[in-house]
Design a protein around this motif. Structure first.
Motif, PDB file in Angstrom:
ATOM      1  N   LEU A 278      45.795  37.069  46.503  1.00 41.31           N
ATOM      2  CA  LEU A 278      47.212  36.715  46.617  1.00 41.31           C
ATOM      3  C   LEU A 278      47.460  35.872  47.863  1.00 41.31           C
ATOM      4  O   LEU A 278      48.228  34.905  47.847  1.00 41.31           O
ATOM      5  CB  LEU A 278      48.066  37.982  46.648  1.00 41.31           C
ATOM      6  CG  LEU A 278      48.139  38.778  45.343  1.00 41.31           C
ATOM      7  CD1 LEU A 278      48.894  40.088  45.543  1.00 41.31           C
ATOM      8  CD2 LEU A 278      48.792  37.952  44.245  1.00 41.31           C
ATOM      9  N   SER A 279      46.784  36.227  48.940  1.00 37.73           N
ATOM     10  CA  SER A 279      46.922  35.449  50.180  1.00 37.73           C
ATOM     11  C   SER A 279      46.326  34.063  50.024  1.00 37.73           C
ATOM     12  O   SER A 279      46.917  33.057  50.436  1.00 37.73           O
ATOM     13  CB  SER A 279      46.232  36.201  51.325  1.00 37.73           C
ATOM     14  OG  SER A 279      46.239  35.446  52.507  1.00 37.73           O
ATOM     15  N   GLN A 280      45.145  33.991  49.396  1.00 39.59           N
ATOM     16  CA  GLN A 280      44.482  32.701  49.218  1.00 39.59           C
ATOM     17  C   GLN A 280      45.270  31.766  48.316  1.00 39.59           C
ATOM     18  O   GLN A 280      45.264  30.542  48.515  1.00 39.59           O
ATOM     19  CB  GLN A 280      43.083  32.926  48.654  1.00 39.59           C
ATOM     20  CG  GLN A 280      42.120  33.626  49.601  1.00 39.59           C
ATOM     21  CD  GLN A 280      40.814  34.000  48.925  1.00 39.59           C
ATOM     22  OE1 GLN A 280      40.679  33.918  47.701  1.00 39.59           O
ATOM     23  NE2 GLN A 280      39.829  34.406  49.719  1.00 39.59           N
ATOM     24  N   SER A 281      45.939  32.312  47.315  1.00 40.30           N
ATOM     25  CA  SER A 281      46.659  31.476  46.354  1.00 40.30           C
ATOM     26  C   SER A 281      48.052  31.084  46.837  1.00 40.30           C
ATOM     27  O   SER A 281      48.697  30.217  46.242  1.00 40.30           O
ATOM     28  CB  SER A 281      46.783  32.212  45.018  1.00 40.30           C
ATOM     29  OG  SER A 281      47.586  33.385  45.163  1.00 40.30           O
ATOM     30  N   GLY A 282      48.537  31.746  47.889  1.00 41.25           N
ATOM     31  CA  GLY A 282      49.865  31.441  48.392  1.00 41.25           C
ATOM     32  C   GLY A 282      50.971  32.130  47.627  1.00 41.25           C
ATOM     33  O   GLY A 282      52.152  31.764  47.775  1.00 41.25           O
ATOM     34  N   ALA A 283      50.643  33.137  46.824  1.00 47.73           N
ATOM     35  CA  ALA A 283      51.666  33.862  46.065  1.00 47.73           C
ATOM     36  C   ALA A 283      52.507  34.710  47.011  1.00 47.73           C
ATOM     37  O   ALA A 283      51.972  35.431  47.851  1.00 47.73           O
ATOM     38  CB  ALA A 283      51.003  34.750  45.018  1.00 47.73           C
ATOM     39  N   SER A 284      53.821  34.643  46.859  1.00 51.48           N
ATOM     40  CA  SER A 284      54.719  35.356  47.768  1.00 51.48           C
ATOM     41  C   SER A 284      55.661  36.327  47.058  1.00 51.48           C
ATOM     42  O   SER A 284      56.359  37.106  47.718  1.00 51.48           O
ATOM     43  CB  SER A 284      55.547  34.351  48.576  1.00 51.48           C
ATOM     44  OG  SER A 284      56.309  33.519  47.715  1.00 51.48           O
ATOM     45  N   VAL A 285      55.707  36.281  45.745  1.00 51.99           N
ATOM     46  CA  VAL A 285      56.605  37.168  45.000  1.00 51.99           C
ATOM     47  C   VAL A 285      56.134  38.616  45.145  1.00 51.99           C
ATOM     48  O   VAL A 285      54.935  38.902  45.090  1.00 51.99           O
ATOM     49  CB  VAL A 285      56.642  36.759  43.508  1.00 51.99           C
ATOM     50  CG1 VAL A 285      57.430  37.773  42.689  1.00 51.99           C
ATOM     51  CG2 VAL A 285      57.265  35.372  43.365  1.00 51.99           C
ATOM     52  N   ALA A 286      57.089  39.526  45.302  1.00 58.19           N
ATOM     53  CA  ALA A 286      56.755  40.928  45.569  1.00 58.19           C
ATOM     54  C   ALA A 286      56.510  41.724  44.292  1.00 58.19           C
ATOM     55  O   ALA A 286      55.666  42.622  44.263  1.00 58.19           O
ATOM     56  CB  ALA A 286      57.867  41.591  46.379  1.00 58.19           C
ATOM     57  N   GLN A 287      57.229  41.411  43.207  1.00 57.48           N
ATOM     58  CA  GLN A 287      57.152  42.197  41.979  1.00 57.48           C
ATOM     59  C   GLN A 287      55.983  41.729  41.109  1.00 57.48           C
ATOM     60  O   GLN A 287      55.740  40.526  40.984  1.00 57.48           O
ATOM     61  CB  GLN A 287      58.455  42.079  41.193  1.00 57.48           C
ATOM     62  CG  GLN A 287      59.685  42.578  41.943  1.00 57.48           C
ATOM     63  CD  GLN A 287      59.689  44.092  42.077  1.00 57.48           C
ATOM     64  OE1 GLN A 287      59.117  44.801  41.264  1.00 57.48           O
ATOM     65  NE2 GLN A 287      60.329  44.583  43.134  1.00 57.48           N
ATOM     66  N   ALA A 288      55.296  42.695  40.520  1.00 59.52           N
ATOM     67  CA  ALA A 288      54.107  42.369  39.725  1.00 59.52           C
ATOM     68  C   ALA A 288      54.153  43.035  38.351  1.00 59.52           C
ATOM     69  O   ALA A 288      54.640  44.159  38.201  1.00 59.52           O
ATOM     70  CB  ALA A 288      52.845  42.810  40.465  1.00 59.52           C
ATOM     71  N   VAL A 289      53.640  42.312  37.367  1.00 55.05           N
ATOM     72  CA  VAL A 289      53.414  42.856  36.028  1.00 55.05           C
ATOM     73  C   VAL A 289      51.908  42.841  35.803  1.00 55.05           C
ATOM     74  O   VAL A 289      51.281  41.781  35.864  1.00 55.05           O
ATOM     75  CB  VAL A 289      54.129  42.027  34.940  1.00 55.05           C
ATOM     76  CG1 VAL A 289      53.766  42.544  33.553  1.00 55.05           C
ATOM     77  CG2 VAL A 289      55.636  42.068  35.150  1.00 55.05           C
ATOM     78  N   VAL A 290      51.339  44.005  35.550  1.00 52.25           N
ATOM     79  CA  VAL A 290      49.888  44.152  35.432  1.00 52.25           C
ATOM     80  C   VAL A 290      49.556  44.702  34.055  1.00 52.25           C
ATOM     81  O   VAL A 290      50.223  45.628  33.570  1.00 52.25           O
ATOM     82  CB  VAL A 290      49.326  45.094  36.515  1.00 52.25           C
ATOM     83  CG1 VAL A 290      47.802  45.093  36.490  1.00 52.25           C
ATOM     84  CG2 VAL A 290      49.837  44.700  37.884  1.00 52.25           C
ATOM     85  N   SER A 291      48.546  44.148  33.428  1.00 50.11           N
ATOM     86  CA  SER A 291      48.093  44.690  32.145  1.00 50.11           C
ATOM     87  C   SER A 291      47.051  45.764  32.394  1.00 50.11           C
ATOM     88  O   SER A 291      46.176  45.622  33.254  1.00 50.11           O
ATOM     89  CB  SER A 291      47.520  43.574  31.262  1.00 50.11           C
ATOM     90  OG  SER A 291      46.512  42.861  31.955  1.00 50.11           O
ATOM     91  N   ILE A 292      47.152  46.835  31.636  1.00 55.18           N
ATOM     92  CA  ILE A 292      46.179  47.912  31.702  1.00 55.18           C
ATOM     93  C   ILE A 292      45.196  47.714  30.550  1.00 55.18           C
ATOM     94  O   ILE A 292      45.586  47.409  29.423  1.00 55.18           O
ATOM     95  CB  ILE A 292      46.867  49.290  31.629  1.00 55.18           C
ATOM     96  CG1 ILE A 292      45.845  50.408  31.852  1.00 55.18           C
ATOM     97  CG2 ILE A 292      47.627  49.487  30.331  1.00 55.18           C
ATOM     98  CD1 ILE A 292      46.490  51.778  32.045  1.00 55.18           C
ATOM     99  N   ALA A 293      43.915  47.832  30.834  1.00 54.22           N
ATOM    100  CA  ALA A 293      42.900  47.567  29.824  1.00 54.22           C
ATOM    101  C   ALA A 293      41.741  48.532  30.006  1.00 54.22           C
ATOM    102  O   ALA A 293      41.594  49.178  31.038  1.00 54.22           O
ATOM    103  CB  ALA A 293      42.412  46.122  29.913  1.00 54.22           C
ATOM    104  N   GLY A 294      40.907  48.627  28.983  1.00 52.80           N
ATOM    105  CA  GLY A 294      39.739  49.495  29.042  1.00 52.80           C
ATOM    106  C   GLY A 294      39.774  50.530  27.937  1.00 52.80           C
ATOM    107  O   GLY A 294      40.825  51.075  27.599  1.00 52.80           O
ATOM    108  N   GLN A 295      38.609  50.820  27.377  1.00 57.16           N
ATOM    109  CA  GLN A 295      38.532  51.735  26.242  1.00 57.16           C
ATOM    110  C   GLN A 295      39.023  53.135  26.588  1.00 57.16           C
ATOM    111  O   GLN A 295      39.528  53.851  25.731  1.00 57.16           O
ATOM    112  CB  GLN A 295      37.094  51.788  25.725  1.00 57.16           C
ATOM    113  CG  GLN A 295      36.614  50.474  25.138  1.00 57.16           C
ATOM    114  CD  GLN A 295      35.158  50.529  24.726  1.00 57.16           C
ATOM    115  OE1 GLN A 295      34.491  51.547  24.872  1.00 57.16           O
ATOM    116  NE2 GLN A 295      34.647  49.425  24.197  1.00 57.16           N
ATOM    117  N   ALA A 296      38.856  53.559  27.831  1.00 64.34           N
ATOM    118  CA  ALA A 296      39.287  54.892  28.237  1.00 64.34           C
ATOM    119  C   ALA A 296      40.648  54.868  28.910  1.00 64.34           C
ATOM    120  O   ALA A 296      41.123  55.904  29.379  1.00 64.34           O
ATOM    121  CB  ALA A 296      38.253  55.518  29.173  1.00 64.34           C
TER     122      ALA A 296
END
Length: 430
Positions: A64-82
């Motif tokens: 996030l620091s390297q890309s310059g992203a500054s937005v605080a809110q995140a949407v994350v996908s959950i993945a994995g068979q378990a």
């Protein structure tokens, strides 16, 4: 909550790479203001889910620091068979309260996890025929521990969780945004090739019709090269990136034998009808010496004069034979990956065939994920399956205004950002 935001971080935590896409709304249109990718810490994530939230959170904070992203809110996908189960089901048409009660029953009877505490949600899908007796609903469930792990990753990175999503719905948003006009009314098979697994999802007009995941990913191609060439994983990965898959051969198998004789040969069939009555009779004397075990069988190569044994003659003597047909030698690197490739193609074919067996048809296949960068894969699938296949561009039709993106980065890695971009696009969808 996410739909009320005008900017959000879309995050995709994979077993090989973590991808982030910062998306803002400008004039009701999406703009990508930051893109970043970093290697996933070794051993922190596998095909079952995230194991080490501290390591993943630290890596996420770094990218996030390297890309310059500054937005605080995140949407994350959950993945994995378990870690998550996503399924689309048909239920009788009912009102919202009836649907809520029914889906709780469906979720309770479909829980595949050993953990008893689960987080679940469902969403009715858009209707092509509002008057039909049935409706499609997508449901998702995950163990509470898997959800807590994802939240811990985001918190470690110094961000806040806006929502947790699932990959098939993130891809649906991306498809609806970037290809809405081009694929309107068509059925699309999205093949997301990850490091350890591949998601094969079928959509129509942005509606998820069939999600499926298979345990084949880019790692299997790398491992095949490593074993065959006895090299390091790094070298095998570099070799894989330089491969260019050939087109699958559709040439007929050559017939070997004596020219002019093969077509006259008829194999013995014990179930064939008896010879017709007008067939020429066989002279018993011609076979008596063969079947009379008291009399030696004649030597077909004996000298008729009886003075000396004759030299054995080949049945092809005197016939001009063509030069031996030699199969083209496949490059050892390609030979190493072909078994994995054929297994992969078979899994995609099974999904397409299953959907078509239910009365549907696939108009196009779109390849995304890191494995989609294998050169010639789209061409190979097109010819093998008879369905036009292309590499997917999740940034198509979306403005890019990311200041810290290196030249050539987007072109080299765009297929890998499909889920991250789809998660970021959640602010434009209900």
């Amino acid at each position: 909550m996410a739909k009320k935001l005008n900017s959000v971080l879309g995050i995709d935590i994979g077993s090989r790479c973590i991808k982030v896409a910062e998306i803002r709304s400008q004039g009701k249109a999406p703009v990508v203001t930051a893109l970043g990718m970093i290697d996933t810490p070794e051993g922190a994530v596998d095909h079952t889910g995230v194991y080490n939230s501290d390591a993943v959170g630290t890596a996420l904070k770094q990218v996030l620091s390297q890309s310059g992203a500054s937005v605080a809110q995140a949407v994350v996908s959950i993945a994995g068979q378990a870690s998550v189960l996503v399924r689309t089901i048909q239920v009788p048409r009912m009102n919202p309260q009836e649907l809520k009660d029914h889906m709780q029953w469906e979720i309770n009877r479909n829980i595949p996890f050993a953990e008893s505490t689960v987080v679940s949600d469902f969403r009715p899908l858009s209707d092509e025929d509002p008057n039909s007796a049935e409706m499609d609903v997508v449901m998702a469930m995950a163990p509470q521990s898997a959800v807590d792990t994802i939240i811990a990753c985001v918190k470690k990175a110094g961000r806040q969780m806006a929502s947790i999503d699932v990959e098939p719905l993130g891809l649906a948003r991306s498809l609806s945004t970037s290809y809405e006009e081009e694929l309107r009314g068509q059925t699309v098979c999205m093949v997301d090739i990850g490091h350890k697994t591949t998601a094969i999802n079928i959509y129509r007009d942005g509606k998820l019709l069939m999600p499926r995941q298979v345990p084949i990913g880019g790692e299997m191609f790398t491992k095949a090269l490593q074993d065959a060439l006895m090299c390091t994983v790094e070298d095998a990965e570099h070799i894989k990136q330089g491969l260019d898959l050939p087109e699958p051969s559709d040439a007929p198998v050559p017939t070997f034998g004596v020219p002019g004789q093969t077509d006259q040969f008829t194999a013995f069939n014990p179930f064939a009808d008896a010879a017709p009555a007008d067939a020429p009779a066989v002279d018993p004397s011609a076979t008596q010496s063969i079947y009379d075990y008291g009399t030696p069988a004649p030597n077909p190569f004996a000298d008729p004069s009886g003075d000396a044994p004759a030299v054995a003659q080949s049945p092809t003597d005197g016939i001009d034979l063509p030069a031996p047909i030699s199969a083209p030698q496949l490059d050892p690197k390609l030979a190493a990956v072909m078994p994995v490739l054929e297994e992969f193609v078979s899994e995609v074919r099974r999904s397409v065939d299953y959907y078509q067996s239910r009365g549907g048809s696939i108009n196009r296949i779109e390849l995304c994920g890191g494995g989609a960068k294998l050169k010639g894969l789209a061409r190979y699938l097109t010819k093998s399956l008879g369905v036009n296949t292309e590499s997917y561009d999740p940034l198509k039709g979306i403005s890019l205004n990311a200041k810290k993106v290196a030249p050539g980065f987007v072109e080299d890695h765009k297929e890998e950002f499909a889920v991250a971009v789809g998660n970021g696009l959640s602010i434009f969808f209900d």
